[in-house]
Design a protein around this motif. Structure first.
Motif, PDB file in Angstrom:
ATOM      1  N   GLU A   1      -6.982   1.841   6.222  1.00 42.92           N
ATOM      2  CA  GLU A   1      -7.585   3.154   6.529  1.00 42.92           C
ATOM      3  C   GLU A   1      -6.761   3.907   7.551  1.00 42.92           C
ATOM      4  O   GLU A   1      -6.431   5.071   7.390  1.00 42.92           O
ATOM      5  CB  GLU A   1      -8.996   2.966   7.084  1.00 42.92           C
ATOM      6  CG  GLU A   1     -10.032   2.670   6.005  1.00 42.92           C
ATOM      7  CD  GLU A   1     -11.340   2.200   6.623  1.00 42.92           C
ATOM      8  OE1 GLU A   1     -11.689   2.683   7.715  1.00 42.92           O
ATOM      9  OE2 GLU A   1     -11.990   1.321   6.018  1.00 42.92           O
ATOM     10  N   THR A   2      -6.428   3.192   8.620  1.00 46.21           N
ATOM     11  CA  THR A   2      -5.652   3.806   9.691  1.00 46.21           C
ATOM     12  C   THR A   2      -4.287   4.247   9.179  1.00 46.21           C
ATOM     13  O   THR A   2      -3.786   5.319   9.515  1.00 46.21           O
ATOM     14  CB  THR A   2      -5.452   2.787  10.831  1.00 46.21           C
ATOM     15  OG1 THR A   2      -6.722   2.251  11.138  1.00 46.21           O
ATOM     16  CG2 THR A   2      -4.860   3.449  12.046  1.00 46.21           C
TER      17      THR A   2
ATOM     18  N   ASP B   1       0.828  -1.204   0.000  1.00 49.79           N
ATOM     19  CA  ASP B   1       0.000   0.000   0.000  1.00 49.79           C
ATOM     20  C   ASP B   1       0.859   1.249   0.000  1.00 49.79           C
ATOM     21  O   ASP B   1       0.527   2.260  -0.621  1.00 49.79           O
ATOM     22  CB  ASP B   1      -0.874   0.000   1.262  1.00 49.79           C
ATOM     23  CG  ASP B   1      -1.995   0.999   1.150  1.00 49.79           C
ATOM     24  OD1 ASP B   1      -2.801   0.866   0.204  1.00 49.79           O
ATOM     25  OD2 ASP B   1      -2.060   1.905   1.986  1.00 49.79           O
ATOM     26  N   GLY B   2       1.987   1.141   0.700  1.00 45.03           N
ATOM     27  CA  GLY B   2       2.887   2.290   0.793  1.00 45.03           C
ATOM     28  C   GLY B   2       3.478   2.667  -0.552  1.00 45.03           C
ATOM     29  O   GLY B   2       3.851   3.817  -0.800  1.00 45.03           O
ATOM     30  N   LYS B   3       3.569   1.680  -1.438  1.00 48.74           N
ATOM     31  CA  LYS B   3       4.192   1.966  -2.740  1.00 48.74           C
ATOM     32  C   LYS B   3       3.328   2.899  -3.555  1.00 48.74           C
ATOM     33  O   LYS B   3       2.149   2.653  -3.722  1.00 48.74           O
ATOM     34  CB  LYS B   3       4.401   0.668  -3.512  1.00 48.74           C
ATOM     35  CG  LYS B   3       5.587  -0.124  -2.962  1.00 48.74           C
ATOM     36  CD  LYS B   3       5.749  -1.428  -3.731  1.00 48.74           C
ATOM     37  CE  LYS B   3       6.550  -2.449  -2.913  1.00 48.74           C
ATOM     38  NZ  LYS B   3       6.566  -3.767  -3.545  1.00 48.74           N
TER      39      LYS B   3
ATOM     40  N   LYS C   1     -13.302  -1.877   0.832  1.00 49.81           N
ATOM     41  CA  LYS C   1     -12.402  -1.249  -0.131  1.00 49.81           C
ATOM     42  C   LYS C   1     -11.415  -2.230  -0.732  1.00 49.81           C
ATOM     43  O   LYS C   1     -11.167  -2.229  -1.928  1.00 49.81           O
ATOM     44  CB  LYS C   1     -11.626  -0.117   0.558  1.00 49.81           C
ATOM     45  CG  LYS C   1     -12.496   1.073   0.855  1.00 49.81           C
ATOM     46  CD  LYS C   1     -11.706   2.375   0.796  1.00 49.81           C
ATOM     47  CE  LYS C   1     -12.626   3.549   1.109  1.00 49.81           C
ATOM     48  NZ  LYS C   1     -12.187   4.287   2.310  1.00 49.81           N
ATOM     49  N   ILE C   2     -10.832  -3.059   0.107  1.00 46.29           N
ATOM     50  CA  ILE C   2      -9.832  -3.990  -0.430  1.00 46.29           C
ATOM     51  C   ILE C   2     -10.075  -5.400   0.082  1.00 46.29           C
ATOM     52  O   ILE C   2     -10.806  -5.608   1.036  1.00 46.29           O
ATOM     53  CB  ILE C   2      -8.382  -3.587  -0.072  1.00 46.29           C
ATOM     54  CG1 ILE C   2      -8.210  -3.634   1.464  1.00 46.29           C
ATOM     55  CG2 ILE C   2      -8.025  -2.236  -0.619  1.00 46.29           C
ATOM     56  CD1 ILE C   2      -6.750  -3.675   1.866  1.00 46.29           C
ATOM     57  N   GLY C   3      -9.422  -6.329  -0.578  1.00 47.77           N
ATOM     58  CA  GLY C   3      -9.438  -7.705  -0.106  1.00 47.77           C
ATOM     59  C   GLY C   3     -10.449  -8.583  -0.801  1.00 47.77           C
ATOM     60  O   GLY C   3     -11.575  -8.170  -1.055  1.00 47.77           O
ATOM     61  N   SER C   4     -10.035  -9.797  -1.131  1.00 47.83           N
ATOM     62  CA  SER C   4     -10.982 -10.775  -1.654  1.00 47.83           C
ATOM     63  C   SER C   4     -10.644 -12.141  -1.078  1.00 47.83           C
ATOM     64  O   SER C   4      -9.555 -12.348  -0.530  1.00 47.83           O
ATOM     65  CB  SER C   4     -10.936 -10.806  -3.179  1.00 47.83           C
ATOM     66  OG  SER C   4      -9.845 -11.587  -3.602  1.00 47.83           O
TER      67      SER C   4
ATOM     68  N   ASN D   1     -11.756  -7.498   7.266  1.00 47.91           N
ATOM     69  CA  ASN D   1     -12.120  -6.287   8.029  1.00 47.91           C
ATOM     70  C   ASN D   1     -10.900  -5.667   8.687  1.00 47.91           C
ATOM     71  O   ASN D   1     -10.723  -4.442   8.691  1.00 47.91           O
ATOM     72  CB  ASN D   1     -13.172  -6.633   9.093  1.00 47.91           C
ATOM     73  CG  ASN D   1     -14.528  -6.934   8.470  1.00 47.91           C
ATOM     74  OD1 ASN D   1     -14.725  -6.755   7.266  1.00 47.91           O
ATOM     75  ND2 ASN D   1     -15.471  -7.411   9.284  1.00 47.91           N
ATOM     76  N   LEU D   2     -10.060  -6.509   9.260  1.00 45.91           N
ATOM     77  CA  LEU D   2      -8.830  -6.028   9.888  1.00 45.91           C
ATOM     78  C   LEU D   2      -7.972  -5.287   8.868  1.00 45.91           C
ATOM     79  O   LEU D   2      -7.444  -4.211   9.141  1.00 45.91           O
ATOM     80  CB  LEU D   2      -8.049  -7.223  10.452  1.00 45.91           C
ATOM     81  CG  LEU D   2      -6.618  -6.939  10.934  1.00 45.91           C
ATOM     82  CD1 LEU D   2      -6.645  -6.225  12.269  1.00 45.91           C
ATOM     83  CD2 LEU D   2      -5.812  -8.229  11.052  1.00 45.91           C
ATOM     84  N   LEU D   3      -7.857  -5.890   7.685  1.00 41.30           N
ATOM     85  CA  LEU D   3      -7.029  -5.329   6.626  1.00 41.30           C
ATOM     86  C   LEU D   3      -7.559  -3.962   6.202  1.00 41.30           C
ATOM     87  O   LEU D   3      -6.797  -2.989   6.047  1.00 41.30           O
ATOM     88  CB  LEU D   3      -7.063  -6.295   5.440  1.00 41.30           C
ATOM     89  CG  LEU D   3      -5.920  -6.269   4.456  1.00 41.30           C
ATOM     90  CD1 LEU D   3      -4.605  -6.532   5.154  1.00 41.30           C
ATOM     91  CD2 LEU D   3      -6.154  -7.338   3.388  1.00 41.30           C
ATOM     92  N   ASN D   4      -8.846  -3.849   6.009  1.00 40.79           N
ATOM     93  CA  ASN D   4      -9.451  -2.575   5.639  1.00 40.79           C
ATOM     94  C   ASN D   4      -9.228  -1.524   6.705  1.00 40.79           C
ATOM     95  O   ASN D   4      -8.896  -0.377   6.418  1.00 40.79           O
ATOM     96  CB  ASN D   4     -10.952  -2.764   5.376  1.00 40.79           C
ATOM     97  CG  ASN D   4     -11.213  -3.278   3.973  1.00 40.79           C
ATOM     98  OD1 ASN D   4     -11.291  -2.483   3.037  1.00 40.79           O
ATOM     99  ND2 ASN D   4     -11.294  -4.599   3.806  1.00 40.79           N
ATOM    100  N   HIS D   5      -9.390  -1.951   7.957  1.00 43.00           N
ATOM    101  CA  HIS D   5      -9.169  -1.019   9.068  1.00 43.00           C
ATOM    102  C   HIS D   5      -7.717  -0.553   9.102  1.00 43.00           C
ATOM    103  O   HIS D   5      -7.430   0.630   9.296  1.00 43.00           O
ATOM    104  CB  HIS D   5      -9.540  -1.715  10.376  1.00 43.00           C
ATOM    105  CG  HIS D   5      -9.414  -0.830  11.563  1.00 43.00           C
ATOM    106  ND1 HIS D   5     -10.318   0.186  11.830  1.00 43.00           N
ATOM    107  CD2 HIS D   5      -8.478  -0.772  12.538  1.00 43.00           C
ATOM    108  CE1 HIS D   5      -9.945   0.811  12.928  1.00 43.00           C
ATOM    109  NE2 HIS D   5      -8.833   0.248  13.378  1.00 43.00           N
ATOM    110  N   ALA D   6      -6.793  -1.524   8.872  1.00 41.23           N
ATOM    111  CA  ALA D   6      -5.370  -1.190   8.919  1.00 41.23           C
ATOM    112  C   ALA D   6      -4.992  -0.209   7.807  1.00 41.23           C
ATOM    113  O   ALA D   6      -4.244   0.744   8.026  1.00 41.23           O
ATOM    114  CB  ALA D   6      -4.532  -2.467   8.809  1.00 41.23           C
TER     115      ALA D   6
END
Lengths: 228, 228, 228, 228, 228, 228, 228, 228
Positions: H224-225, G226-228, H87-90, H217-222
């Motif tokens: 975003e944060t 994501d940072g990229k 937003k992301i992840g599948s 959900n964790l990934l999306n939160h991360a």
């Protein structure tokens, strides 16, 4: 969400790879799916053996499809075409009681489909030992032996001590109470005091036939090679 | 809190009530308790059969107590006095393999204690069927038959189909894996295709002897009564 | 009561009858009995294979007896003489992990005793699939294949789908918790999606070797007969 | 492949061999096969006892066949002819609750077929101990006792401690949850604190009757022999 | 990584919250941890009951700690201080055989610790029914009854049908084979034909005492409240 | 053979003996037998509680019989008359999910029949902990608490740690797969980390009510006696 | 027969392939084999984590080998080098009782080896609910949570209903009787009323750590990408 | 007694608390109750996912209710509204055979409801290994992987060794005999030789989706944060 990707991905190459073409276990499949598979099975390049195909399920297929198949009710099997007959080798299929018939005939029909000769010997429970001993010579003359038995499955041990031929034992779900749907017969076969019996899942006549076919196929291959 | 109320309340009247005097299962009992019971067992009015009494446990008793007992190591049994011999009746004890010996001899010794004649026939596993058939006539001449077998316990079914005598089958904990400590042999015996076999708990040679004794005692009583 | 009738009734005729001579399972047998059997096993007319013979138990035999035997510690097997080598046929023995070694080598040694060539391929767990695929051709060139695997026993299904040779699968008691002492591996093998695998009792390397030997013996017999 | 070889090979010689003529377990047999067996059972030389024959299955036979049979719905048994009555001996059949009735009456009918007198005592669950104790003398006056009980099967232990007669216990599949279809009752009977109880498979009233018949037959033979 | 956070977080408030102070199950705890807990248990504000504390483990504590405790070997329990005696109520603890003693006394000691009167009645197996009936009145005079029994656990059903008092049944791991380490006794108790028996885990004498204590505590609270 | 001796021997004296009148478990009983029992249950001297009485079975009784009964479909219970209300004491019945309703209401109706006040609190699964904690004070104000829960049965442990009242836990057969028909919930309750919970058979709401009734009956007796 | 082919075929490429380098389960491996593996584990290119390595087994290695390793007794783990620390993410490891410590620390040490931060929270059994709720915020602040619990394993359900973070639950073999060596805890976790808990084999702290590591590794990869 | 308190207490706050809104398991619920719940599920503030909702049960709802729902027959799921897309992840959902389809699509539909992208890959049983390897790259490109497999469940181990992504395995109840309704597949997955697979209850596609959702959900939160 598109469900159409959910097809059945048959392993058509299995026949070439290991000599045992694709088989379809029909229990629990919808009428629509079965019909589609029965249509595919008519393709000569990729024959299919149908197992656990109930009379009701088969009857729901259109008449022209049904006519193209050799269906056998007791064994619940169907196929349109069978493999060419093997040059040598036959299999004896021996059962303890008439309650084992569906399993016995599933094995017999699978062998028929695979082009392998088979003879069926039913009702040889060891509580009436003379029933087995009177047929022993015929049974043991085959190149592989399949034993189908439920309850105490004592037939496997008695027969296993009387012949040196490859033996494949199928526990059947005959009986009630502590027969536990075939689990007791399975355990008896696994811990049999006779050495070298290969055991199959409960009621798996199809599997026993495939195991015997691996032996007969090997034998045919060896004889052919040896002839060279 | 006073622990002294915690004594052992032996059922001394059992012998008179049902013809099978009190027996003490020794496994798990402390040395102190065993000694106290061995002392009580010397009282002629109330004999005791000790089962599962290991050589180590017996050896821990004082010499004078040990001398008063007939101890048998393989069966782990001891008694000081046996019941008067029965007028008629004998029991055949048949086993599948030499691994069943401890159970076989627990049954044999219990019958000896109860004053009942017994003959032991070991190592008749059905994978070598000739071992059983060659002794069948002798085995079946008894008034009751005890079968001890582990693994597939096929011996019970074969023998049960060859004789009409009362049969009591003891599964043994022989084997490994799916022998499941004797549970597979137990199930085989319970679902045997031979009719009318009474099954005991795993390794319970003592119980099988008591079951056979119920039959022999009945026979003696019937003959006596009939004679009147 | 005379215990001397309690001998071991070996089935010496088994070798002639079914091509697999008598074997003695040593676990749970007393030192005295083992010694007596080791002495009998030196008789060339009636060879014996000893399985589950621990190093401690073997060490308790006198030096001259030990010297006459070929003892193998990892597999816990011993024999004094092996059968003449078979003309054709070899067996591949494949394992999933190094924890299966005792079972693998029990099978290998049993085959050696029976005069059958065997090759061992260890540590092919499918979580590292490349370990299996890189050796597949060699493995599948044998006339019979033995698979020893514990835990999920996935190796049996993967291999069963890649070769048409006779397959015998031995679940091993590797693992903890829901491995249930090999019962989970056993069930996986019995319900394998690959067709025609004969399954043995947990840890029964000896039995798998006997099953493979039934195939190799058949093959030798067929070739000989064919040659006539 | 010819299915006609698949017949039922009845063990007609069993009656002569062990005193318990052939019986046919009907559950799972097709109407056609049952009819054919019902026809064979009318042959006086080879009587057959039918067990687990449901009212529906029996009703599907033609009227003339049905008329030739003594059919009993609760016990699901049928026979055309019974063996001649034994000279001496009777059997008490004792149950814990009315839910055990089908098993109780399967045992009673089997004994009737075998020519053996039987008395039924139902509903003696030990939670109401007076129900058993008030009938104890009558129950214990028989030469063999059958106990049918489900759930905790405590009746077997209580009765086993009150009489020295041969005892055969049948666990029943009464109850729900941890009754586990009769497995808990089975285990209770196998580990009963009362000595010498022979245990049968779950719901096997037929087997218990055969076990009792082995005792009564022995007794009749002994009395006859003794009279000489 | 710092292991020091790994302490034992005792639930000191439990006594106040539910009337049953914290107890420590000692099996599997290291000597170091046990010592630290034994030290904490000397604090009068937060007494601790130690269960399954073996003689060996207790002996490894320093003399001054041991001296401060009331240790009871058969029950493997220890406490430094007991709760004040309850005003009313007592508990009968009844067992089937002397093999249940460790469980019986764990219950008795737990009640002693909780300030509740208890009487122990051992060796009342129902195979000798007179042993129970002769003491019934005394047993049933208590406000709650604990039954400890293994094997068939028939005692629970017989006693449950003879008294209306609150009953808590503890299956014990007595016996072998199909006793299955107490599981058969557990099932018998759960499916008992006597209504309203609360069953505990196998060998859980501590739990049975806590269940009885919940009743006695309620009774004391009710009487106190009623007196107001 | 006369089947008429096969009646139902009701234990009418049970109410007087232990305060819990006879109950009839209806599952598996024939329509004829149920009708006969429903007629007997109208006799005021010997009331009967009917459990597991399905709507279909009840509907098959004649209108005048049905009219005389208070039938409750969800709980499948019926009674014509209930015992006089107890002076003091009430029971809280708490469930984890709405799938436990049949068990909850079987317990509630049994208590109603026994004259004991009960309050029902459904749907308190601990995955939504606030549902339980918000009602805790009301729940814990009763003299005994019944917990009905399936799946992980975690509710029993959480509630058992929050109240000192007598607790009876009923596992329910809710769920699928490893819920194993309630066996997992049963085990969770038996090994609960909260002390002193009496566990009942799976789905046995009737038994839990009887266990709670033993406590309430004791309390009423104590208060009455105390008042003297 | 040459045993030297029997080596250990380590899957060194696993670290590169799935981010979790090879681990060796030491139980049941011989001292010689362990030593050889400990030597290989010192190679920086192919680090190894040793699990179930008892203090006795580790002590048998030479001093110089031992000195090169970080050994942790309670968790029975050893490694010579750990992976570089991950940039983000930490794991909370929560247990029900101090008896779960070995599993907790096996997970903690595995994470340490994998370069992942972990915090341990022990002794949060739900019978004392305040112990969990007081730490909830800290526990739930991690990116993944491991729960180790035995007995009723109610902690998994309570915690699963309080946080949305990825949860991995390890049943532990704590307890006796119906705890069944952890099987009851396993079932409770599998049928938990809280949604989305991934369950591991009994006592498999290593596996839980790997499951959590798959999440943390994914997160690090996502953040980097994501940072990229 | 008022049954009206018996309502369903939905945990509406669960969505906010853990990101997984309330779901209703429909099996065993009455038509009336389902209708009431389907009405509640139309409230946009508190959406509900319905699982195990059979076509028959859904069909019994009024037309206007049915029209408001997106019902999917194969997966037996329904919802009126789905959560906003993440937003992301599948998630990749991979199955071994077409018999696993109901489970696969329950997972797929749950993810759809939760706003998470999913791709389904069916029929990848390892007996035809090429079917899996040819799709591996696509499968492993997702952020979490769900594996549904019955029988030997070997797919989990093979896939687990080929990817480092978070893996959740669902055993399915496919098969017969020793497949034991999915228990064998469950055990295979739990003891898999591939590390870090989180296992779900048998046939629990819903649970697997929730477990994967916790990761997404964790990934999306991360992310975003992290973006902040």
């Amino acid at each position: 969400m598109d469900e159409s990707v959910q097809g059945v991905l048959l392993d058509y190459s299995r026949g070439a790879r290991i000599g045992l073409p694709e088989a379809v276990f029909c229990e629990g499949k919808s009428a629509g799916r079965l019909l589609s598979l029965l249509e595919r099975g008519l393709n000569k390049e990729s024959p299919i053996l149908f197992t656990r195909l109930s009379a009701e399920a088969f009857a729901s297929a259109p008449e022209n499809i049904r006519a193209a198949y050799d269906y056998h009710e007791l064994s619940r099997t169907a196929f349109a075409e069978r493999l060419p007959p093997k040059k040598i080798g036959s299999v004896s299929i021996v059962s303890a009681g008439s309650a084992d018939a569906a399993v016995v005939w599933e094995a017999a029909r699978t062998l028929e489909y695979l082009g392998i000769a088979a003879n069926v010997y039913e009702d040889n429970g060891v509580a009436g030992l003379w029933r087995l001993t009177s047929k022993l010579e015929a049974i043991a003359s085959a190149e592989a032996i399949i034993i189908a038995a439920g309850l105490d499955a004592a037939l496997a041990s008695v027969l296993g001590g009387l012949t040196g031929k490859p033996l494949f034992a199928v526990p059947t779900s005959t009986g009630y109470g502590m027969a536990k749907g075939g689990e007791s017969a399975l355990c008896s076969m696994l811990v049999s005091c006779a050495p070298g019996i290969g055991v199959m899942n409960i009621d798996n006549g199809y599997g026993a036939a495939c195991a015997a076919a691996r032996v007969i196929n090997l034998l045919n291959h060896a004889i052919e090679t040896d002839g060279k």
